[in-house]
Design an enzyme around this catalytic site. Structure first.
Site, PDB file in Angstrom:
ATOM      1  N   ASN A   1     112.224  -7.088  25.007  1.00  0.00           N
ATOM      2  CA  ASN A   1     113.658  -6.880  25.243  1.00  0.00           C
ATOM      3  C   ASN A   1     113.862  -6.598  26.732  1.00  0.00           C
ATOM      4  O   ASN A   1     113.452  -5.545  27.227  1.00  0.00           O
ATOM      5  CB  ASN A   1     114.129  -5.704  24.382  1.00  0.00           C
ATOM      6  CG  ASN A   1     115.622  -5.429  24.530  1.00  0.00           C
ATOM      7  OD1 ASN A   1     116.273  -5.951  25.431  1.00  0.00           O
ATOM      8  ND2 ASN A   1     116.150  -4.599  23.647  1.00  0.00           N
TER       9      ASN A   1
ATOM     10  N   CYS B   1     122.512  -3.853  27.354  1.00  0.00           N
ATOM     11  CA  CYS B   1     122.021  -5.133  26.815  1.00  0.00           C
ATOM     12  C   CYS B   1     123.134  -6.157  26.599  1.00  0.00           C
ATOM     13  O   CYS B   1     122.858  -7.340  26.412  1.00  0.00           O
ATOM     14  CB  CYS B   1     121.262  -4.906  25.515  1.00  0.00           C
ATOM     15  SG  CYS B   1     119.819  -3.856  25.737  1.00  0.00           S
TER      16      CYS B   1
ATOM     17  N   HIS C   1     120.749 -12.168  22.311  1.00  0.00           N
ATOM     18  CA  HIS C   1     120.015 -11.106  23.001  1.00  0.00           C
ATOM     19  C   HIS C   1     118.715 -10.888  22.233  1.00  0.00           C
ATOM     20  O   HIS C   1     118.699 -10.906  21.004  1.00  0.00           O
ATOM     21  CB  HIS C   1     120.861  -9.828  23.015  1.00  0.00           C
ATOM     22  CG  HIS C   1     120.103  -8.616  23.451  1.00  0.00           C
ATOM     23  ND1 HIS C   1     119.323  -8.599  24.588  1.00  0.00           N
ATOM     24  CD2 HIS C   1     119.992  -7.376  22.896  1.00  0.00           C
ATOM     25  CE1 HIS C   1     118.773  -7.402  24.712  1.00  0.00           C
ATOM     26  NE2 HIS C   1     119.157  -6.647  23.696  1.00  0.00           N
TER      27      HIS C   1
HETATM   28  O1  UT7 Z   1     118.683  -3.966  22.881  1.00  0.00           O
HETATM   29  C1  UT7 Z   1     119.305  -2.754  22.687  1.00  0.00           C
HETATM   30  C2  UT7 Z   1     119.593  -2.515  21.264  1.00  0.00           C
HETATM   31  N1  UT7 Z   1     118.403  -2.092  20.588  1.00  0.00           N
HETATM   32  C3  UT7 Z   1     118.085  -2.604  19.421  1.00  0.00           C
HETATM   33  O2  UT7 Z   1     118.763  -3.484  18.943  1.00  0.00           O
HETATM   34  C4  UT7 Z   1     116.913  -2.026  18.698  1.00  0.00           C
HETATM   35  C5  UT7 Z   1     117.239  -1.863  17.241  1.00  0.00           C
HETATM   36  N2  UT7 Z   1     116.180  -1.223  16.476  1.00  0.00           N
HETATM   37  C6  UT7 Z   1     115.007  -1.833  16.202  1.00  0.00           C
HETATM   38  O3  UT7 Z   1     114.735  -2.926  16.656  1.00  0.00           O
HETATM   39  C7  UT7 Z   1     114.071  -1.139  15.234  1.00  0.00           C
HETATM   40  O4  UT7 Z   1     114.744  -0.063  14.630  1.00  0.00           O
HETATM   41  C8  UT7 Z   1     112.760  -0.626  15.899  1.00  0.00           C
HETATM   42  C9  UT7 Z   1     111.876  -1.803  16.241  1.00  0.00           C
HETATM   43  C10 UT7 Z   1     113.094   0.167  17.137  1.00  0.00           C
HETATM   44  C11 UT7 Z   1     111.990   0.257  14.921  1.00  0.00           C
HETATM   45  O5  UT7 Z   1     111.744  -0.435  13.707  1.00  0.00           O
HETATM   46  P1  UT7 Z   1     112.089   0.254  12.294  1.00  0.00           P
HETATM   47  O6  UT7 Z   1     111.622  -0.673  11.270  1.00  0.00           O
HETATM   48  O7  UT7 Z   1     113.548   0.609  12.326  1.00  0.00           O
HETATM   49  O8  UT7 Z   1     111.162   1.520  12.302  1.00  0.00           O
HETATM   50  P2  UT7 Z   1     111.562   3.072  12.209  1.00  0.00           P
HETATM   51  O9  UT7 Z   1     112.180   3.540  13.478  1.00  0.00           O
HETATM   52  O10 UT7 Z   1     112.313   3.317  10.942  1.00  0.00           O
HETATM   53  O11 UT7 Z   1     110.126   3.722  12.082  1.00  0.00           O
HETATM   54  C12 UT7 Z   1     109.263   3.421  10.969  1.00  0.00           C
HETATM   55  C13 UT7 Z   1     107.929   4.114  11.185  1.00  0.00           C
HETATM   56  C14 UT7 Z   1     108.068   5.587  11.571  1.00  0.00           C
HETATM   57  O12 UT7 Z   1     107.009   6.301  10.940  1.00  0.00           O
HETATM   58  P3  UT7 Z   1     107.266   7.141   9.600  1.00  0.00           P
HETATM   59  O13 UT7 Z   1     108.352   8.135   9.927  1.00  0.00           O
HETATM   60  O14 UT7 Z   1     107.690   6.123   8.573  1.00  0.00           O
HETATM   61  O15 UT7 Z   1     105.939   7.750   9.330  1.00  0.00           O
HETATM   62  C15 UT7 Z   1     107.824   5.585  13.055  1.00  0.00           C
HETATM   63  O16 UT7 Z   1     107.311   6.805  13.542  1.00  0.00           O
HETATM   64  O17 UT7 Z   1     107.226   3.498  12.263  1.00  0.00           O
HETATM   65  C16 UT7 Z   1     106.797   4.487  13.192  1.00  0.00           C
HETATM   66  N3  UT7 Z   1     106.760   3.893  14.517  1.00  0.00           N
HETATM   67  C17 UT7 Z   1     105.673   3.265  15.009  1.00  0.00           C
HETATM   68  N4  UT7 Z   1     104.456   3.040  14.498  1.00  0.00           N
HETATM   69  C18 UT7 Z   1     103.571   2.362  15.251  1.00  0.00           C
HETATM   70  C19 UT7 Z   1     107.742   3.834  15.432  1.00  0.00           C
HETATM   71  N5  UT7 Z   1     107.317   3.175  16.525  1.00  0.00           N
HETATM   72  C20 UT7 Z   1     106.046   2.826  16.281  1.00  0.00           C
HETATM   73  C21 UT7 Z   1     105.077   2.132  17.033  1.00  0.00           C
HETATM   74  N6  UT7 Z   1     103.859   1.904  16.491  1.00  0.00           N
HETATM   75  N7  UT7 Z   1     105.324   1.635  18.271  1.00  0.00           N
END
Ligand code: UT7
Length: 323
Positions: free
Chosen positions: A280, A114, A250
């Site tokens: 993204n 990225c 980005h």
């Molecule tokens: O470009 C390359 C670099 N990449 C990035 O910069 C990405 C950086 N990370 C992010 O943007 C965020 O961390 C994400 C968007 C990927 C995830 O958001 P988050 O607020 O960090 O969520 P999380 O991973 O902590 O997950 C929270 C909850 C989890 O459930 P529990 O364990 O709380 O029950 C996940 O299983 O959300 C759940 N979850 C989803 N729920 C519905 C994860 N993905 C999904 C989904 N739909 N698609």
């Protein structure tokens, strides 16, 4: 003589097929609400089966060359930033060069995921500033849909396909009117490979593999690393980040963009965000957002523009230019 690398043309290209959050919620256990609230994404574009990364790159490059008023005989450097090449070799840049009818100069890929476009722009700037090359085509192009695990809701909702391109010309510094790439900052910390990687490759599994990400751990690294690269690029130019006219980040997550903007005191009306429409698109996201902003009349000649990226590696970086 010293040369500046001046942006002469910008173009972008998106596949036709749009996949909405609602479409994805029929495939994996997710919802439009979750995706929008956590990321800002509402839809993404996905390449058709016979559409390759080089095809998207060529679409963007043609538009950038047309805007620059340059043809295939004028370009002597092609750099493609991609993590999703058509083939293991040759470089996608070589394939793009051939499709565009360019027969001179050098062509190679840059693989910084990225952050690829920032790495590629900074590299092209050095080739042009040295006087070794005259007109560069710098492209970010990806078909991330090909490396997604479509059963994994934590990653498949985040990414899309697309391409964006800049044409840069070497202009004598005293005739460039202050325009061109001013400074850049490129960084990598390879100790965090596990946070974001693809679990396959030529030498390890002989397969392309699938993208794996510990999203919340990457998120925690993002704002500080991106901000510090932007501060270094701004410092090198003797300005404060808040003085920039336009910020083209980005497009990984709206919450990351908001965090950086807040930390550096950048006014919100200077920020270009296309994450809602494109998702993204990795190395393509910055030039795609830049071109969208140009078409909307939000970037004007003479504007001081900051670009930043962060991704697999981990890599991160920033570049400052006067358009
Ligand atoms: O470009 C390359 C670099 N990449 C990035 O910069 C990405 C950086 N990370 C992010 O943007 C965020 O961390 C994400 C968007 C990927 C995830 O958001 P988050 O607020 O960090 O969520 P999380 O991973 O902590 O997950 C929270 C909850 C989890 O459930 P529990 O364990 O709380 O029950 C996940 O299983 O959300 C759940 N979850 C989803 N729920 C519905 C994860 N993905 C999904 C989904 N739909 N698609």
């Amino acid at each position: 003589m010293s040369f500046k690398a001046v942006v002469k043309g910008v173009g972008s290209y998106l596949p036709e097929k749009v996949v909405t959050n609602a479409d994805l919620s029929e495939r994996v256990d997710t919802s439009d609400e979750w995706i929008r609230e956590r990321t800002g994404i509402t839809q993404r574009f996905i390449a058709s089966e016979n559409e390759l990364t080089s095809d998207l790159a060529v679409g963007a490059a043609r538009r950038a060359m047309e805007q620059a008023g340059l043809g295939p005989d004028d370009i002597d450097l092609v750099i493609v930033a991609t993590a999703t090449p058509d083939l293991t070799f040759p470089a996608t840049a070589a394939i793009v060069q051939a499709k565009l009818g360019i027969r001179q100069g050098a062509a190679f890929d840059i693989h910084a995921v990225c952050t690829g476009f920032v790495y590629a722009l900074s590299t092209a700037e050095k080739f042009l500033a040295s006087g070794q090359h005259k007109q560069a085509l710098v492209i970010g192009a990806e078909t991330f849909s090909r490396i997604l695990d479509w059963e994994d809701r934590t990653t498949c909702v985040l990414f899309g396909d697309g391409a964006g391109a800049f044409v840069l010309s070497a202009e004598p510094a005293d005739q460039a009117d202050g325009k061109g790439i001013i400074s850049s900052c490129l960084r990598c910390d390879g100790s965090m490979v596990d946070l974001l990687h693809v679990d396959g490759g030529v030498s390890s599994t002989q397969t392309a593999g699938h993208l794996r990400m510990q999203g919340n751990k990457v998120f925690r690294e993002a704002v500080n690393r991106i901000s510090s690269a932007m501060m270094e690029a701004a410092d090198a130019a003797g300005i404060a980040p808040a003085e920039i006219d336009i910020f083209v980040p980005h497009q990984a997550n709206q919450r990351i963009i908001d965090g950086v903007v807040k930390k550096l005191g950048i006014s919100k009306d200077r920020v270009i965000s296309t994450i809602a429409q494109h998702g993204n698109t990795s190395a393509a996201s910055i030039p795609l957002a830049f071109d969208t902003a140009l078409q909307e009349g939000r970037i004007k000649s003479g504007d001081l523009v900051m670009l930043e990226g962060m991704g697999g590696g981990l890599t991160w970086g920033a570049a400052l230019l006067r358009y």
